[in-house]
Enzyme design. Structure first.
Site, PDB file in Angstrom:
ATOM      1  N   ARG A  26       0.811  -1.212   0.000  1.00  0.00           N
ATOM      2  CA  ARG A  26       0.000   0.000   0.000  1.00  0.00           C
ATOM      3  C   ARG A  26       0.849   1.268   0.000  1.00  0.00           C
ATOM      4  O   ARG A  26       0.319   2.367   0.043  1.00  0.00           O
ATOM      5  CB  ARG A  26      -0.950  -0.006   1.201  1.00  0.00           C
ATOM      6  CG  ARG A  26      -2.052  -1.037   1.023  1.00  0.00           C
ATOM      7  CD  ARG A  26      -3.090  -0.990   2.104  1.00  0.00           C
ATOM      8  NE  ARG A  26      -4.167  -1.923   1.783  1.00  0.00           N
ATOM      9  CZ  ARG A  26      -4.983  -2.466   2.654  1.00  0.00           C
ATOM     10  NH1 ARG A  26      -4.863  -2.158   3.934  1.00  0.00           N
ATOM     11  NH2 ARG A  26      -5.928  -3.289   2.280  1.00  0.00           N
ATOM     12  N   GLU A  38      -1.284  -8.674  -5.655  1.00  0.00           N
ATOM     13  CA  GLU A  38      -2.627  -9.197  -5.897  1.00  0.00           C
ATOM     14  C   GLU A  38      -2.595 -10.684  -6.254  1.00  0.00           C
ATOM     15  O   GLU A  38      -3.456 -11.441  -5.839  1.00  0.00           O
ATOM     16  CB  GLU A  38      -3.335  -8.401  -6.995  1.00  0.00           C
ATOM     17  CG  GLU A  38      -3.716  -6.981  -6.580  1.00  0.00           C
ATOM     18  CD  GLU A  38      -4.701  -6.952  -5.410  1.00  0.00           C
ATOM     19  OE1 GLU A  38      -5.406  -7.948  -5.173  1.00  0.00           O
ATOM     20  OE2 GLU A  38      -4.741  -5.925  -4.700  1.00  0.00           O
ATOM     21  N   GLN A  43      -6.318 -16.490  -2.648  1.00  0.00           N
ATOM     22  CA  GLN A  43      -6.436 -17.703  -1.822  1.00  0.00           C
ATOM     23  C   GLN A  43      -5.466 -17.725  -0.646  1.00  0.00           C
ATOM     24  O   GLN A  43      -5.239 -18.779  -0.065  1.00  0.00           O
ATOM     25  CB  GLN A  43      -6.160 -18.991  -2.625  1.00  0.00           C
ATOM     26  CG  GLN A  43      -6.574 -18.959  -4.040  1.00  0.00           C
ATOM     27  CD  GLN A  43      -7.900 -19.613  -4.267  1.00  0.00           C
ATOM     28  OE1 GLN A  43      -8.543 -20.045  -3.324  1.00  0.00           O
ATOM     29  NE2 GLN A  43      -8.332 -19.647  -5.488  1.00  0.00           N
ATOM     30  N   THR A  44      -4.856 -16.600  -0.317  1.00  0.00           N
ATOM     31  CA  THR A  44      -3.823 -16.616   0.721  1.00  0.00           C
ATOM     32  C   THR A  44      -4.012 -15.427   1.666  1.00  0.00           C
ATOM     33  O   THR A  44      -4.318 -14.328   1.212  1.00  0.00           O
ATOM     34  CB  THR A  44      -2.417 -16.537   0.073  1.00  0.00           C
ATOM     35  OG1 THR A  44      -2.367 -17.463  -1.009  1.00  0.00           O
ATOM     36  CG2 THR A  44      -1.330 -16.880   1.058  1.00  0.00           C
ATOM     37  N   GLY A  82       1.927 -22.172  -2.094  1.00  0.00           N
ATOM     38  CA  GLY A  82       0.949 -23.004  -2.774  1.00  0.00           C
ATOM     39  C   GLY A  82       0.475 -22.404  -4.081  1.00  0.00           C
ATOM     40  O   GLY A  82       0.872 -21.303  -4.458  1.00  0.00           O
ATOM     41  N   TYR A  83      -0.390 -23.161  -4.756  1.00  0.00           N
ATOM     42  CA  TYR A  83      -0.941 -22.726  -6.064  1.00  0.00           C
ATOM     43  C   TYR A  83       0.188 -22.182  -6.946  1.00  0.00           C
ATOM     44  O   TYR A  83       0.219 -21.024  -7.320  1.00  0.00           O
ATOM     45  CB  TYR A  83      -2.041 -21.671  -5.870  1.00  0.00           C
ATOM     46  CG  TYR A  83      -3.176 -22.119  -4.986  1.00  0.00           C
ATOM     47  CD1 TYR A  83      -4.166 -22.963  -5.487  1.00  0.00           C
ATOM     48  CD2 TYR A  83      -3.254 -21.716  -3.668  1.00  0.00           C
ATOM     49  CE1 TYR A  83      -5.209 -23.390  -4.674  1.00  0.00           C
ATOM     50  CE2 TYR A  83      -4.288 -22.157  -2.849  1.00  0.00           C
ATOM     51  CZ  TYR A  83      -5.252 -22.990  -3.371  1.00  0.00           C
ATOM     52  OH  TYR A  83      -6.280 -23.413  -2.564  1.00  0.00           O
ATOM     53  N   TYR A 121     -10.567  -9.746 -11.850  1.00  0.00           N
ATOM     54  CA  TYR A 121     -10.269  -9.167 -10.532  1.00  0.00           C
ATOM     55  C   TYR A 121      -8.889  -8.489 -10.530  1.00  0.00           C
ATOM     56  O   TYR A 121      -8.746  -7.320 -10.160  1.00  0.00           O
ATOM     57  CB  TYR A 121     -10.326 -10.240  -9.425  1.00  0.00           C
ATOM     58  CG  TYR A 121      -9.751  -9.720  -8.141  1.00  0.00           C
ATOM     59  CD1 TYR A 121     -10.517  -8.910  -7.306  1.00  0.00           C
ATOM     60  CD2 TYR A 121      -8.422  -9.963  -7.789  1.00  0.00           C
ATOM     61  CE1 TYR A 121      -9.977  -8.360  -6.148  1.00  0.00           C
ATOM     62  CE2 TYR A 121      -7.885  -9.421  -6.643  1.00  0.00           C
ATOM     63  CZ  TYR A 121      -8.657  -8.628  -5.824  1.00  0.00           C
ATOM     64  OH  TYR A 121      -8.117  -8.084  -4.703  1.00  0.00           O
ATOM     65  N   ASP A 139     -13.616  -9.924  -5.933  1.00  0.00           N
ATOM     66  CA  ASP A 139     -13.217 -11.296  -5.609  1.00  0.00           C
ATOM     67  C   ASP A 139     -14.232 -11.870  -4.623  1.00  0.00           C
ATOM     68  O   ASP A 139     -15.282 -11.262  -4.365  1.00  0.00           O
ATOM     69  CB  ASP A 139     -11.787 -11.329  -5.053  1.00  0.00           C
ATOM     70  CG  ASP A 139     -11.682 -10.675  -3.677  1.00  0.00           C
ATOM     71  OD1 ASP A 139     -12.673 -10.051  -3.223  1.00  0.00           O
ATOM     72  OD2 ASP A 139     -10.614 -10.785  -3.043  1.00  0.00           O
ATOM     73  N   CYS A 204     -19.051  -1.616  11.181  1.00  0.00           N
ATOM     74  CA  CYS A 204     -19.132  -1.455   9.726  1.00  0.00           C
ATOM     75  C   CYS A 204     -19.734  -0.101   9.345  1.00  0.00           C
ATOM     76  O   CYS A 204     -20.753   0.304   9.890  1.00  0.00           O
ATOM     77  CB  CYS A 204     -19.981  -2.576   9.140  1.00  0.00           C
ATOM     78  SG  CYS A 204     -20.153  -2.473   7.354  1.00  0.00           S
ATOM     79  N   CYS A 210     -27.302  -1.883   5.475  1.00  0.00           N
ATOM     80  CA  CYS A 210     -27.033  -3.250   5.016  1.00  0.00           C
ATOM     81  C   CYS A 210     -28.272  -4.131   5.238  1.00  0.00           C
ATOM     82  O   CYS A 210     -28.702  -4.344   6.375  1.00  0.00           O
ATOM     83  CB  CYS A 210     -25.832  -3.819   5.775  1.00  0.00           C
ATOM     84  SG  CYS A 210     -25.548  -5.566   5.439  1.00  0.00           S
TER      85      CYS A 210
HETATM   86  S1  SF4 Z   1     -23.059  -7.886   7.095  1.00  0.00           S
HETATM   87 FE1  SF4 Z   1     -23.413  -5.822   6.338  1.00  0.00          FE
HETATM   88  S2  SF4 Z   1     -23.251  -4.518   8.152  1.00  0.00           S
HETATM   89 FE2  SF4 Z   1     -22.392  -6.467   8.682  1.00  0.00          FE
HETATM   90  S3  SF4 Z   1     -20.209  -6.217   8.293  1.00  0.00           S
HETATM   91 FE3  SF4 Z   1     -21.091  -7.100   6.428  1.00  0.00          FE
HETATM   92  S4  SF4 Z   1     -21.595  -5.362   5.130  1.00  0.00           S
HETATM   93 FE4  SF4 Z   1     -21.260  -4.570   7.183  1.00  0.00          FE
END
Ligand code: SF4
Length: 354
Positions: A26, A38, A43-44, A82-83, A121, A139, A204, A210
């Protein structure tokens, strides 16, 4: 459902700004470094990748260095990740980038996608992070987050569900002038908050919108078909060791599992085959006598299959010479053998059989 896309994107980027992990890839937007990271991250887990990434970039600091390195050196640097087809494709693509683009990684999506090992991806990750292209990198982790957010009631492996996820993410990424940060934020959210088994919804930035969270069952998404049972195969491998302590490694075929890596002589049985008998036949020209009992057993799990490998100690009473060995076989000391590119289970198996 009507979402406020600018607000959702803004909250995600603000969250990322405060919460992202400091990871070596980064610190750069160099397309070569982004591409290597990337590919390694497929898978890792991140914590596994960090030391590999640092060693790899030190050993092969540019596309040219990677393209002209011996394949054995590249595989050795990849040993344990791996892979291995990832490493081989990475080097093959580096060769094509040198031949066709004078060592410059192309910023054209079609040119990137035509390179070995680069799918949508990886292409979108490189395009967004290194070239600022507004293209979502999708992904499994990102699909999980989006399918929970949308409470997507369709099998996520189907094209229709994947199109829904992509168009949602395309609408979100279009809201920012920093698609690089958007894609990294989605990866970070999937890796550190929206965990597969236990999403930490209170942490989150999208909790209030969500749908999976609001329904009280985020773990119900993404909807997937039942997992296929892995095929279990019996295998036998032998530590054929001479009185000087040297033993045999054989090179794996150029195609298939562990292609081009080195292992103790190994036989993998199909149904109705006995791997120990197969190994005895393989080693018969060396006057090596198979013991009746294995000295070690190892279980190695691949994506679609499991190998149960019995390891046999097979001492021979004469020094092994290269002349009597078939092509692709070598006789080595322990130190020499460990310098060869070996599949992950081989070093512990060798140690167990010494
Ligand atoms: S389920 Fe929804 S609210 Fe919960 S961490 Fe995942 S994206 Fe966020």
């Amino acid at each position: 459902m009507n979402y406020n896309f600018p607000q959702l994107t803004g909250r995600l980027l603000a969250w990322y700004g405060e919460n992202h992990r400091d990871l070596p890839w980064r610190h750069t937007r160099d397309p070569y470094a982004v591409w290597v990271s990337e590919i390694m991250l497929q898978q890792t887990q991140v914590k596994t990748v960090v030391p590999y990434y640092e060693r790899f970039m030190a050993a092969f600091p540019s596309v040219h260095d990677l393209a002209r390195a011996p394949q054995e050196k590249v595989l050795k640097a990849w040993e344990g990740l791996g892979y291995y087809s990832r490493a081989k494709n990475l080097q093959k693509a580096a060769g094509e980038i040198c031949a066709q683009y004078r060592g410059q990684i192309p910023s054209d999506p079609d040119a990137l996608l035509a390179l070995p090992g680069i799918g949508p991806y990886t292409a979108n990750a490189v395009l967004s992070i290194s070239f600022g292209v507004s293209a979502p990198a999708v992904d499994g982790n990102v699909r999980r987050v989006a399918s929970r957010f949308l409470a997507l009631n369709e099998d996520i492996t189907k094209a229709g569900a994947q199109r829904t996820v992509e168009s949602h993410l395309t609408a979100l990424i279009a809201q920012t002038a920093r698609p690089d940060l958007f894609n990294q934020a989605m990866m970070e959210l999937g890796a550190t908050v929206c965990h597969p088994d236990s999403p930490s919804c209170p942490r989150c930035p999208w909790q209030t919108d969500c749908q999976g969270h609001l329904l009280g069952c985020p773990q119900a998404f993404p909807i997937k078909p039942p997992p296929k049972k892995k095929r279990v195969q019996q295998a036998a491998c032998g530590m054929v060791q001479d009185p000087e302590g040297r033993f045999i490694l054989s090179r794996r075929p150029v195609q298939g599992i562990w292609a081009n890596l080195w292992s103790l002589p190994l036989c993998v049985a199909d149904e109705n085959q006995n791997p120990a008998h197969m190994l005895a036949q393989l080693l018969a020209p060396l006057s090596a006598v198979m013991p009746s009992e294995a000295s070690a057993r190892l279980r190695h799990v691949f994506t679609h299959r499991v190998w149960l490998i019995d390891g046999y100690r097979i001492p021979v009473d004469h020094p092994l010479s290269h002349q009597e060995l078939p092509a692709g076989w070598v006789c080595l000391s322990l130190e020499e053998a460990l310098a060869y590119p070996l599949p992950a289970p081989m070093p512990p198996l060798i140690q167990a059989l010494l």
